[in-house]
Write a protein that holds these residues in place. Structure first.
Motif, short mmCIF file in Angstrom:
data_model
loop_
_atom_site.label_atom_id
_atom_site.label_comp_id
_atom_site.label_asym_id
_atom_site.label_seq_id
_atom_site.Cartn_x
_atom_site.Cartn_y
_atom_site.Cartn_z
N ARG A 1 0.69 -1.36 0.09
CA ARG A 1 -0.16 0.12 -0.21
C ARG A 1 0.32 1.21 -0.19
N SER A 2 1.76 1.29 1.02
CA SER A 2 2.78 2.35 0.91
C SER A 2 3.30 2.85 -0.28
N VAL B 1 0.81 3.71 -3.18
CA VAL B 1 0.09 5.39 -3.23
C VAL B 1 1.33 6.08 -3.16
N GLU B 2 2.56 5.84 -2.43
CA GLU B 2 3.67 7.10 -3.50
C GLU B 2 4.25 6.86 -4.98
N ARG C 1 1.76 6.11 -6.87
CA ARG C 1 0.49 6.95 -8.44
C ARG C 1 0.82 8.30 -7.69
N ARG C 2 1.27 8.85 -6.67
CA ARG C 2 1.00 10.06 -6.48
C ARG C 2 2.66 10.94 -7.65
#
Length: 352
Positions: free
Chosen positions: A323-324, A327-328, A330-331
């Protein structure tokens, strides 16, 4: 009801409901990129119908007198309420990233306005069945077309103001309500002008029937040219990204440096997943853009099995990244909201 009365009522319903739907069908047919499926058009019509249902109890006297309304309320207040309700639907679609190019905005706006007018006219047809064909011609070719046109202009204007944000990286996207204010004021102004001729409804109808096709075709042609330009530039950029990633390099630019840094802080397997995720995402976006350009040229072909396999691998990589990290990543990826919308269109084509 006699057969003659049945034919008369059928003619009235046809005059009130069909013209705006025929015009909508023309715009969908003229769309070289085939952005709208039949299901999407029906859904937008239903959304417009829901807006009309919401307007009836909210506005009260908004739908007070045929064919346009003679009160000051109808002339000066109702346009603000009706256009606000229709605008709220467009705002939601923009926020959910369901509108991509300006062509998409024009067709979506007109379809929602058409749905609004169809339900509004059904209210009238049920309440006032004894009015003559002239009334329903004014309602169908005047008021209904006006509803579609005002919202199409609002949507296209909002799209123009939102372009900078929608074309930047989605991680930096910042939604702004003020994008919709200029188009809303234009829509209210046009609607108010239309409602100023209660004693001369045929004049209002002719104005709408002449203005709408000219204005919308001008926006439509501009949107078509703009879409071609966007696709050409963005497709080339995404293919450059894909080429660099497949050669073992990181694409040049801020995104490439930041994602390379993220990969360096990860173990070898995770770094490979990061690279592969970007590579597959670039491939899918490039395929979506290539398909749209081929559609405009009349020879759209793509390997559905290969693209489905890429989507499947993306889902597996998402799980593997955690997850972490996901998310990073994708950002940091340099794909815009517009790119994400193109991918959603490609998914739709895979289902067809």
């Amino acid at each position: 009801m006699t057969m003659a009365e049945l034919w008369t009522q059928s003619a009235h319903w046809g005059l009130a409901l069909f013209p705006v739907l025929v015009l909508l069908g023309m715009f969908v047919w003229l769309d070289a990129f085939k952005l709208m499926s039949f299901r999407e058009i029906v859904f937008l019509l239903l959304l417009g119908g829901v807006g009309a249902l919401a307007a009836w109890p909210l506005a009260g006297r908004m739908l007070d007198t045929l064919p346009i309304g003679f009160s000051n309320y109808s002339r000066f207040v109702a346009p603000w309420i009706e256009e606000a309700i229709k605008a709220a639907i467009i705002i939601i679609l923009f926020r959910l990233n369901r509108i991509g190019y300006k062509l998409d905005a024009v067709i979506s706006g007109f379809a929602i306005g058409a749905g609004f007018s169809v339900v509004e006219n059904i209210f009238y047809l049920v309440r006032f069945p004894d009015y003559g064909p002239g009334t329903w011609l004014v309602r169908g070719l005047g008021t209904a077309v006006m509803h579609g046109t005002t919202l199409a202009i609002l949507a296209a204007t909002a799209h123009e103001f939102a372009e900078r944000e929608t074309r930047e990286a989605s991680g930096d996207f910042d939604f702004r309500l003020w994008w919709f204010l200029p188009g809303y004021l234009i829509a209210v102004a046009l609607h108010t002008t239309f409602n100023q001729f209660p004693e001369r409804p045929m004049l209002a109808m002719m104005g709408a029937a002449l203005f709408a096709p000219i204005a919308l075709m001008a926006i439509f042609n501009f949107g078509t040219t703009e879409t071609h330009q966007w696709l050409t530039v963005e497709s080339a950029e995404h293919k450059r990204q894909l080429e660099a990633l497949r050669s073992g390099k990181w694409p040049e630019g801020p995104a490439g440096r930041k994602i390379a840094s993220l990969a360096q802080r990860s173990d070898a397997d995770q770094a490979q997943r990061i690279r592969r995720y970007w590579e597959l995402q670039a491939y899918i976006v490039a395929e979506a853009e290539e398909t749209m350009m081929e559609e405009a040229a009349g020879d759209a072909e793509f390997d559905k099995a290969e693209i489905r396999a890429a989507f499947k691998e993306l889902r597996e990589l998402k799980q593997g990244l955690g997850r972490s990290t996901y998310v990073e990543l994708r950002r940091l990826l340099p794909f815009s909201r517009n790119d994400e919308w193109e991918v959603s269109e490609l998914r739709q084509r895979l289902k067809d």
